[in-house]
Motif scaffolding. Structure first.
Motif, PDB file in Angstrom:
ATOM      1  N   LEU A 223      36.895  58.840 -52.527  1.00 20.98           N
ATOM      2  CA  LEU A 223      35.944  57.992 -51.911  1.00 20.98           C
ATOM      3  C   LEU A 223      36.842  57.865 -50.642  1.00 20.98           C
ATOM      4  CD1 LEU A 223      35.021  55.523 -54.602  1.00 20.98           C
ATOM      5  CD2 LEU A 223      33.362  56.995 -53.576  1.00 20.98           C
ATOM      6  N   GLU A 224      38.218  57.564 -50.596  1.00 29.25           N
ATOM      7  CA  GLU A 224      39.001  57.346 -49.540  1.00 29.25           C
ATOM      8  C   GLU A 224      38.807  58.474 -48.413  1.00 29.25           C
ATOM      9  OE1 GLU A 224      41.649  55.690 -46.784  1.00 29.25           O
ATOM     10  OE2 GLU A 224      40.280  54.891 -48.588  1.00 29.25           O
ATOM     11  N   GLU A 225      38.587  59.717 -48.989  1.00 27.25           N
ATOM     12  CA  GLU A 225      38.564  60.809 -48.137  1.00 27.25           C
ATOM     13  C   GLU A 225      36.980  60.857 -47.353  1.00 27.25           C
ATOM     14  OE1 GLU A 225      38.266  65.949 -48.358  1.00 27.25           O
ATOM     15  OE2 GLU A 225      38.605  64.549 -50.065  1.00 27.25           O
ATOM     16  N   ALA A 226      35.766  60.475 -48.198  1.00 22.84           N
ATOM     17  CA  ALA A 226      34.561  60.247 -47.712  1.00 22.84           C
ATOM     18  C   ALA A 226      34.729  59.265 -46.522  1.00 22.84           C
ATOM     19  CB  ALA A 226      33.825  59.674 -48.700  1.00 22.84           C
ATOM     20  N   ARG A 227      35.268  58.159 -46.658  1.00 23.54           N
ATOM     21  CA  ARG A 227      35.332  56.877 -45.819  1.00 23.54           C
ATOM     22  C   ARG A 227      36.214  57.461 -44.589  1.00 23.54           C
ATOM     23  NH1 ARG A 227      38.575  53.262 -43.549  1.00 23.54           N
ATOM     24  NH2 ARG A 227      40.428  54.253 -44.716  1.00 23.54           N
ATOM     25  N   LEU A 228      37.042  58.056 -44.592  1.00 18.58           N
ATOM     26  CA  LEU A 228      37.678  58.588 -43.589  1.00 18.58           C
ATOM     27  C   LEU A 228      36.734  59.720 -42.784  1.00 18.58           C
ATOM     28  CD1 LEU A 228      41.511  59.385 -44.932  1.00 18.58           C
ATOM     29  CD2 LEU A 228      40.582  57.549 -43.408  1.00 18.58           C
ATOM     30  N   LYS A 229      36.079  60.376 -43.410  1.00 16.66           N
ATOM     31  CA  LYS A 229      35.415  61.319 -42.880  1.00 16.66           C
ATOM     32  C   LYS A 229      34.085  60.744 -41.895  1.00 16.66           C
ATOM     33  CE  LYS A 229      33.651  65.621 -42.036  1.00 16.66           C
ATOM     34  NZ  LYS A 229      34.424  66.383 -41.416  1.00 16.66           N
ATOM     35  N   VAL A 230      33.490  59.612 -42.914  1.00 18.42           N
ATOM     36  CA  VAL A 230      32.603  59.030 -42.238  1.00 18.42           C
ATOM     37  C   VAL A 230      33.241  58.196 -40.874  1.00 18.42           C
ATOM     38  CG1 VAL A 230      31.115  56.622 -42.306  1.00 18.42           C
ATOM     39  CG2 VAL A 230      31.412  58.410 -44.109  1.00 18.42           C
ATOM     40  N   GLN A 231      34.581  57.531 -41.052  1.00 24.50           N
ATOM     41  CA  GLN A 231      35.078  56.962 -39.886  1.00 24.50           C
ATOM     42  C   GLN A 231      35.292  57.950 -38.607  1.00 24.50           C
ATOM     43  OE1 GLN A 231      38.784  54.910 -40.768  1.00 24.50           O
ATOM     44  NE2 GLN A 231      39.110  54.289 -38.640  1.00 24.50           N
ATOM     45  N   GLU A 232      35.635  59.184 -38.817  1.00 25.77           N
ATOM     46  CA  GLU A 232      35.865  60.106 -38.042  1.00 25.77           C
ATOM     47  C   GLU A 232      34.587  60.647 -37.345  1.00 25.77           C
ATOM     48  OE1 GLU A 232      37.455  65.030 -37.621  1.00 25.77           O
ATOM     49  OE2 GLU A 232      37.566  63.803 -39.596  1.00 25.77           O
ATOM     50  N   ILE A 233      33.554  60.625 -38.007  1.00 30.16           N
ATOM     51  CA  ILE A 233      32.263  60.943 -37.545  1.00 30.16           C
ATOM     52  C   ILE A 233      31.580  59.903 -36.438  1.00 30.16           C
ATOM     53  CG2 ILE A 233      29.692  61.376 -37.907  1.00 30.16           C
ATOM     54  CD1 ILE A 233      30.504  62.738 -40.388  1.00 30.16           C
ATOM     55  N   ALA A 234      31.819  58.454 -36.885  1.00 27.23           N
ATOM     56  CA  ALA A 234      31.508  57.302 -36.183  1.00 27.23           C
ATOM     57  C   ALA A 234      32.659  57.543 -34.985  1.00 27.23           C
ATOM     58  CB  ALA A 234      31.767  56.361 -36.944  1.00 27.23           C
ATOM     59  N   GLU A 235      33.897  57.722 -34.939  1.00 28.51           N
ATOM     60  CA  GLU A 235      34.495  57.754 -33.617  1.00 28.51           C
ATOM     61  C   GLU A 235      34.190  58.859 -32.822  1.00 28.51           C
ATOM     62  OE1 GLU A 235      37.038  55.832 -32.866  1.00 28.51           O
ATOM     63  OE2 GLU A 235      36.993  54.564 -34.415  1.00 28.51           O
ATOM     64  N   HIS A 236      33.774  59.853 -33.381  1.00 33.04           N
ATOM     65  CA  HIS A 236      33.264  61.251 -32.527  1.00 33.04           C
ATOM     66  C   HIS A 236      31.837  60.905 -31.800  1.00 33.04           C
ATOM     67  CE1 HIS A 236      31.218  64.973 -31.773  1.00 33.04           C
ATOM     68  NE2 HIS A 236      32.181  65.506 -31.427  1.00 33.04           N
ATOM     69  N   ASP A 237      30.930  60.181 -32.511  1.00 37.00           N
ATOM     70  CA  ASP A 237      29.759  59.662 -31.974  1.00 37.00           C
ATOM     71  C   ASP A 237      29.789  58.597 -30.795  1.00 37.00           C
ATOM     72  OD1 ASP A 237      28.575  61.264 -33.476  1.00 37.00           O
ATOM     73  OD2 ASP A 237      27.747  60.182 -35.115  1.00 37.00           O
ATOM     74  N   LYS A 238      31.052  58.078 -31.120  1.00 37.20           N
ATOM     75  CA  LYS A 238      31.190  56.770 -30.039  1.00 37.20           C
ATOM     76  C   LYS A 238      31.686  57.267 -29.059  1.00 37.20           C
ATOM     77  CE  LYS A 238      34.080  52.384 -29.773  1.00 37.20           C
ATOM     78  NZ  LYS A 238      34.990  51.619 -30.316  1.00 37.20           N
ATOM     79  N   ASN A 239      32.823  58.147 -29.091  1.00 42.13           N
ATOM     80  CA  ASN A 239      33.371  58.889 -27.981  1.00 42.13           C
ATOM     81  C   ASN A 239      32.256  59.670 -27.145  1.00 42.13           C
ATOM     82  OD1 ASN A 239      35.753  58.022 -28.368  1.00 42.13           O
ATOM     83  ND2 ASN A 239      36.462  59.698 -30.054  1.00 42.13           N
ATOM     84  N   LYS A 240      31.312  60.386 -27.905  1.00 38.46           N
ATOM     85  CA  LYS A 240      30.177  61.211 -27.419  1.00 38.46           C
ATOM     86  C   LYS A 240      29.560  60.300 -26.457  1.00 38.46           C
ATOM     87  CE  LYS A 240      26.860  64.427 -28.421  1.00 38.46           C
ATOM     88  NZ  LYS A 240      26.038  65.367 -29.556  1.00 38.46           N
ATOM     89  N   GLN A 241      29.027  59.272 -26.995  1.00 39.22           N
ATOM     90  CA  GLN A 241      28.180  58.184 -26.317  1.00 39.22           C
ATOM     91  C   GLN A 241      28.825  57.752 -25.084  1.00 39.22           C
ATOM     92  OE1 GLN A 241      27.447  54.613 -28.612  1.00 39.22           O
ATOM     93  NE2 GLN A 241      25.602  53.976 -27.553  1.00 39.22           N
TER      94      GLN A 241
END
Length: 427
Positions: A138-156
C-alpha cells in the motif's frame, strides 16, 4: 506460576521441586501430620476428579517428601503408632505410583501444549509478515500515485508556461505591428498635412489584452487529491495468547474460589451463643468439595473442644477425620469466635491457620466478633505471611512484625446466598 517454562520436562521438574518444599514443625505432634496425610490423599483424589493434574502431582510430591524425608526426622516420630506408620507406608506406595503416572501425563500434556503454542506463534508471525507485506504494498502504491500526480502537476505547469510564452510572443508581434502601423500613419499624416492630434488611435482587440493579464495575474491550476485511499486493517482478530492454566481466576494470587454458604456464620453463631455469653471462644471446621475449579463449603463440623476468652483447642480429632472420610470431605478452613474482641487473626490464630494453608493454599479463616457485629474472612499472605509464620517457632501469644501485613481479606472467598450446608456437632 509455571506457564513461562516452555520445556515440558523442565516444567514437570519445577512442579516436583515446588511440591517438595515441605517443612515440619517439631512443636506439632507427628499424629497431626499423619492425619493431614490422610487429608492430602482425599484432596489428591478430588483434584483428579476435577481434572487438575498439576495440583494432584504437587500434592503427591508433598506427601512423599513429608513422609519419606521430613517427618522421620521429627524427634517424636519413633513414638508414633505402628498403625499410622504402616498405613502411611501403604499410601506411599500408591502415591509414588500415581506421581510417576501423573509425571508422564503432564509431560505429554505440556508437549501437546508446546506444539500448539509454537503453531499459533508461527501463525501470528505469518499474519504479522502478511500485514507488513500489505502495508509495504500500500505504501508503494501510495508513492506511485504521488509520483504520477507530481508528474502530471509538473507537466501541467510546463504546458501553461509554454502557452504563456506563446501568448507573450503573439502579443509582442501584435505590439510590433501596432507600432509599425502607428509610424506609418504618422508619416502619412505628415505627408497629407493633417494634425496628428486629430487622428483616432488604433487599439488592439480587447480580448487579447484581458486574456494576457488574467493569465499573468491569476493562473488557474486544477486541484488534485494526492492522498490515496488505504483500506482499513482490522487488527482485533489476532489469535489470542495460548494459556495452559485451565479456568482463569480473578484474584491477585491466582487462587481457586472458595464458595461459602451465607448460612455458615448465622448457624455457627447460634451454636456458639452459650459460650459467647460466657466470654468463651468456639471453633468449627469448614469442609467441602472441589468442583469445576472451585471449592464449595458444604459442611460445618463442631468438634469436641475446650476454650477460654482468647483461645480454643480442638479435642478428639479422630472423630473429625472419621466423619470426613465417611463423606469424602476435604478441609477448607476453620471458623471461630472472638467473644469480646474485633475480627482479626491473633498470633495464635496465625499459627493455627498456617497448618491449614500449608495443606491447602486456598484455606480460609472466618472470625466472628458478635460484640462488634463483625465477620472477617482471612488468610495468610502467600508471599510473606505464610513463610514467616511457618518459620516462627514461638508458642502462645507473641509479637510479629505488622509490615508488610501477615494476613489480609480473602479475595478468593465468595458468598453463596442459597448454598446448602450440613451442620454436624461432634461434641
Amino acid at each position: 506460576m509455571f506457564e513461562e517454562i516452555r520445556d515440558p520436562s523442565a516444567r514437570v521438574r519445577a512442579l516436583c521441586q515446588y511440591g517438595c518444599q515441605v517443612d515440619v514443625d517439631v512443636n506439632i505432634p507427628p499424629k497431626r501430620y499423619f492425619r493431614s496425610g490422610q487429608q492430602m490423599v482425599h484432596m489428591t483424589n478430588s483434584y483428579l476428579d476435577d481434572g487438575d493434574l498439576e495440583s494432584a502431582f504437587i500434592l503427591c510430591s508433598k506427601y512423599t517428601t513429608l513422609f519419606v524425608e521430613k517427618l522421620p526426622k521429627h524427634p517424636d516420630y519413633k513414638s508414633s503408632t505402628v498403625k499410622d506408620k504402616e498405613l502411611t507406608k501403604k499410601r506411599l506406595t500408591k502415591m509414588f505410583s500415581l506421581a510417576e503416572l501423573l509425571k508422564e501425563k503432564l509431560r505429554e500434556k505440556y508437549t501437546k501444549h508446546e506444539v500448539k503454542r509454537k503453531a499459533e506463534e508461527k501463525a501470528r508471525e505469518e499474519q504479522k509478515a502478511a500485514e507488513e507485506a500489505e502495508r509495504l504494498r500500500l505504501e508503494e502504491a501510495r508513492l506511485k500515485v504521488q509520483e504520477i500526480a507530481e508528474h502530471d502537476k509538473n507537466k501541467q505547469w510546463k504546458t501553461q508556461e509554454e502557452d504563456m510564452l506563446l501568448e507573450q510572443q503573439r502579443m509582442l508581434e501584435f505590439l510590433k505591428i501596432k507600432e509599425q502601423k502607428r509610424l506609418e500613419d504618422e508619416q502619412h499624416i505628415r505627408l497629407s498635412g493633417v494634425s496628428i492630434s486629430t487622428t483616432i488611435p488604433i487599439t488592439p482587440p480587447p480580448d487579447y489584452e484581458q486574456t494576457y493579464r488574467d493569465q499573468l495575474s491569476e493562473p488557474q491550476i486544477p486541484s488534485r487529491d494526492l492522498k490515496p485511499s488505504v483500506p482499513a486493517v482490522d487488527r482485533s482478530k489476532k489469535p489470542s495468547h495460548f494459556t495452559v492454566t485451565g479456568v482463569p481466576t480473578l484474584n491477585k494470587y491466582n487462587l481457586r474460589d472458595v464458595l461459602v454458604p451465607s448460612a455458615v456464620t448465622d448457624k455457627f453463631l447460634s451454636i456458639a451463643s452459650p459460650n459467647t455469653r460466657q466470654n468463651i471462644e468456639t471453633c468449627g471446621i469448614l469442609c467441602g468439595h472441589l468442583r469445576n475449579n472451585a471449592f464449595t463449603i458444604s459442611a460445618l463440623l463442631i468438634p469436641k473442644q475446650s476454650g477460654t476468652s482468647d483461645t480454643c483447642t480442638t479435642e478428639s480429632e479422630e472423630d473429625i477425620f472419621n466423619y470426613q472420610d465417611s463423606k469424602n470431605l476435604i478441609t477448607l478452613g476453620w471458623i471461630h469466635t472472638h467473644p469480646s474482641q474485633t475480627a482479626f487473626l491473633s498470633s495464635v490464630d496465625l499459627h493455627t491457620h498456617c497448618s491449614y494453608q500449608q495443606l491447602l493454599p486456598e484455606a480460609i479463616a472466618i472470625v466472628c466478633a458478635p460484640k462488634y457485629h463483625e465477620t472477617g474472612y482471612f488468610y495468610l499472605t502467600p508471599h510473606h505471611g505464610l513463610g514467616l509464620i511457618s518459620a516462627c517457632r514461638h508458642q502462645g501469644f507473641h509479637d510479629h512484625p505488622n509490615h508488610p501485613p501477615l494476613f489480609e481479606h480473602a479475595e478468593h472467598m465468595k458468598i453463596l446466598p442459597a448454598g446448602a450446608l450440613d451442620v454436624v456437632d461432634l461434641r
